[in-house]
Design an enzyme around this catalytic site. Sequence first.
Site, PDB file in Angstrom:
ATOM      1  CG  ASN A  74     -56.411  23.694  19.368  1.00  0.00           C
ATOM      2  OD1 ASN A  74     -57.276  24.406  19.876  1.00  0.00           O
ATOM      3  ND2 ASN A  74     -55.181  24.117  19.109  1.00  0.00           N
ATOM      4  CG  HIS A 124     -54.065  31.617  12.030  1.00  0.00           C
ATOM      5  ND1 HIS A 124     -52.989  30.988  11.470  1.00  0.00           N
ATOM      6  CD2 HIS A 124     -53.722  32.915  12.202  1.00  0.00           C
ATOM      7  CE1 HIS A 124     -52.017  31.870  11.283  1.00  0.00           C
ATOM      8  NE2 HIS A 124     -52.441  33.050  11.714  1.00  0.00           N
TER       9      HIS A 124
HETATM   10  C1  GRF Z   1     -52.128  25.867  17.496  1.00  0.00           C
HETATM   11  O1  GRF Z   1     -51.523  27.005  18.031  1.00  0.00           O
HETATM   12  C2  GRF Z   1     -52.937  26.228  16.276  1.00  0.00           C
HETATM   13  O2  GRF Z   1     -53.475  27.506  16.337  1.00  0.00           O
HETATM   14  C3  GRF Z   1     -51.915  26.164  15.166  1.00  0.00           C
HETATM   15  O3  GRF Z   1     -51.078  25.087  15.520  1.00  0.00           O
HETATM   16  C4  GRF Z   1     -51.109  24.889  16.929  1.00  0.00           C
HETATM   17  C5  GRF Z   1     -51.512  23.484  17.156  1.00  0.00           C
HETATM   18  O4  GRF Z   1     -51.421  23.115  18.508  1.00  0.00           O
HETATM   19  N1  GRF Z   1     -52.575  26.039  13.891  1.00  0.00           N
HETATM   20  P1  GRF Z   1     -52.007  21.723  18.983  1.00  0.00           P
HETATM   21  O5  GRF Z   1     -51.351  20.643  18.119  1.00  0.00           O
HETATM   22  O6  GRF Z   1     -53.482  21.745  18.824  1.00  0.00           O
HETATM   23  O7  GRF Z   1     -51.584  21.598  20.416  1.00  0.00           O
END
Ligand code: GRF
Length: 219
Positions: A18, A110
């Site tokens: 993300n 989330h």
């Molecule tokens: C994502 O699925 C987010 O929704 C959750 O943790 C995960 C993080 O993934 N809170 P990344 O580290 O961004 O790849």
Amino acid sequence: MPEARRRAAVLISGRGSNLEALIDACRHPAASAEIALVVSDHADAAGLEHARRAGIATEVITDAKRDNFEQRLNTALERFDVQWVCLAGFMRILSRSQVERWRDRLLNVHPSLLPAFRGLDTHRRALEAGVRFHGCTVHLVRAEIDAGPIIVQGVVPVLPEDDEKGLAARVLALEHRCYPLALELVASGRARVVDQRVVIEGAATAEASLLNPPSLGGT
Ligand code: GRF
């Protein structure tokens, strides 16, 4: 003259996909935010590499004690003149006072359609519950875990052949679209909190309805 970009920090604990999506989106010349700082509570978080590659400052804060951690975090956020904080796979629970300090300037993503499936293992629980739609939510953070005014949600149909891994991958791809959109909405001032809900100005409205299954086969 164009308005100065809002300075955002992203807090991670691991993979950082993300974070990568946010960095990419903020490269757009018209983006309202820039990623000024990435903070991790794990020195070996893979996501730190995305920040380094993009030339973004990083801080690693590993203090186990929450007070110390948050004090150091706030010092870093102030030093980098941060206005918005994005939690992106950040696995620590922030104190009530920290959440209040950043009230309405602290975002989280989330992997479920909140308020359904707060907490962990959201994809497994969605499959077990037999829901026909699943997805992700970007929301403003409140002291209660995985709760707070919703900025953006993305929806995927749950397919008959879905397992946890496949569903998680489709939801994650959606997170990568929803989080940059949410940051743009808040940083540009188009999303505001009114009576504990987010009101968005000037957004196109989606009127289409979705059914899953879409129809009976062969009819
Ligand atoms: C994502 O699925 C987010 O929704 C959750 O943790 C995960 C993080 O993934 N809170 P990344 O580290 O961004 O790849």
